[in-house]
Design an enzyme around this catalytic site. Structure first.
Site, PDB file in Angstrom:
ATOM      1  N   GLU A  35      16.978  15.882  13.943  1.00  0.00           N
ATOM      2  CA  GLU A  35      16.933  15.430  15.334  1.00  0.00           C
ATOM      3  C   GLU A  35      17.396  16.549  16.262  1.00  0.00           C
ATOM      4  OE1 GLU A  35      17.811  10.755  15.810  1.00  0.00           O
ATOM      5  OE2 GLU A  35      19.531  11.902  15.085  1.00  0.00           O
ATOM      6  N   GLU A  48      24.769   4.851  16.024  1.00  0.00           N
ATOM      7  CA  GLU A  48      23.739   5.660  16.682  1.00  0.00           C
ATOM      8  C   GLU A  48      24.226   6.237  18.008  1.00  0.00           C
ATOM      9  OE1 GLU A  48      20.889   6.844  15.689  1.00  0.00           O
ATOM     10  OE2 GLU A  48      20.646   5.713  13.837  1.00  0.00           O
ATOM     11  N   ALA A  98      18.912   5.457  20.147  1.00  0.00           N
ATOM     12  CA  ALA A  98      18.370   4.391  19.312  1.00  0.00           C
ATOM     13  C   ALA A  98      18.316   4.836  17.863  1.00  0.00           C
ATOM     14  CB  ALA A  98      16.972   4.016  19.795  1.00  0.00           C
ATOM     15  N   GLU A 154      20.066  15.920  10.860  1.00  0.00           N
ATOM     16  CA  GLU A 154      19.666  17.329  10.799  1.00  0.00           C
ATOM     17  C   GLU A 154      18.235  17.564  11.285  1.00  0.00           C
ATOM     18  OE1 GLU A 154      18.214  18.030   6.235  1.00  0.00           O
ATOM     19  OE2 GLU A 154      20.356  18.201   6.640  1.00  0.00           O
ATOM     20  N   ILE A 203       0.820  -1.207   0.000  1.00  0.00           N
ATOM     21  CA  ILE A 203       0.000   0.000   0.000  1.00  0.00           C
ATOM     22  C   ILE A 203       0.859   1.264   0.000  1.00  0.00           C
ATOM     23  CG2 ILE A 203      -1.746   1.282   1.336  1.00  0.00           C
ATOM     24  CD1 ILE A 203      -2.760  -1.354   0.183  1.00  0.00           C
ATOM     25  N   PRO A 241       4.191  -6.823  17.633  1.00  0.00           N
ATOM     26  CA  PRO A 241       3.974  -7.915  16.677  1.00  0.00           C
ATOM     27  C   PRO A 241       2.528  -8.089  16.215  1.00  0.00           C
ATOM     28  CG  PRO A 241       4.345  -8.787  18.877  1.00  0.00           C
ATOM     29  CD  PRO A 241       4.610  -7.312  18.946  1.00  0.00           C
ATOM     30  N   GLY A 242       1.610  -7.359  16.789  1.00  0.00           N
ATOM     31  CA  GLY A 242       0.229  -7.427  16.319  1.00  0.00           C
ATOM     32  C   GLY A 242       0.043  -6.780  14.964  1.00  0.00           C
TER      33      GLY A 242
END
Length: 179
Positions: free
Chosen positions: A139, A91, A75, A137, A13, A113-114
């Site tokens: 962040e 990171e 992260a 740039e 999609i 995971p749903g």
């Protein structure tokens, strides 16, 4: 296994920079059918960085999806052809300026995971050496150092709401055997 779902059709999609979205038509047990909306993600890392003073390095940043400023472990998303460990080191350096040669994986978990296949790899980084942070740039990050017990209190009182951060801190606390 009698609970598995067989994919009959998969339709893409949306394709984006961070996620893709597809809708799968699946066959359920007993010949029933359903649609599954699935967010595809390349995976991510979170780094629990511990300073020489035994403080946890966190970043404070605004998160548009929840319209809040959150306190989180550093992260980021794993890039194409990048291992989770290389991503964690990258990171950590980008967001905090810290570098290390002492990094190890603590655990992996599925974030949601749903509806998503995103896997999060949590690393523990110690013996940090300070450098200069170079966030992306888009962040805007404030770096915060707090002791483990203060971080646990912030989880309990709702100041830390981010799941990867909660999981990393509580796993680390459990590894240390702190009551």
């Amino acid at each position: 296994m009698p609970f598995e779902e067989k994919t009959l059709k998969s339709e893409r999609i949306y394709e984006g920079k961070i996620i893709n979205l597809r809708v799968d038509t699946v066959e359920l047990p007993h010949k029933k059918y359903s649609k599954r909306e699935i967010v595809e993600h390349s995976g991510a890392v979170g780094i629990l960085a511990i300073t020489e003073e035994k403080n946890i390095v966190l970043v404070r940043q605004f998160r548009k999806p929840v319209e809040e400023i959150l306190l989180e472990i550093p992260a980021g998303k794993i890039e194409a052809n990048e291992t989770s460990e290389v991503c964690a080191l990258r990171e950590l350096k980008e967001e905090t300026g810290f570098e290390t040669d002492n990094i190890r994986k603590l655990l992996d978990f599925y974030t949601t995971p749903g509806f998503s296949n995103e896997i999060m790899h949590i690393f523990l980084a110690q013996n940090l050496s300070k450098g200069i942070a170079t966030p992306d740039e888009d962040e805007y990050i404030e770096i915060v150092h707090i002791p483990l017990e203060e971080a646990v209190k912030k989880i309990i009182n709702g100041e830390i709401k981010d799941s990867k951060t909660i999981i990393a801190i509580l796993t680390y606390k459990n590894l240390l055997g702190i009551e």
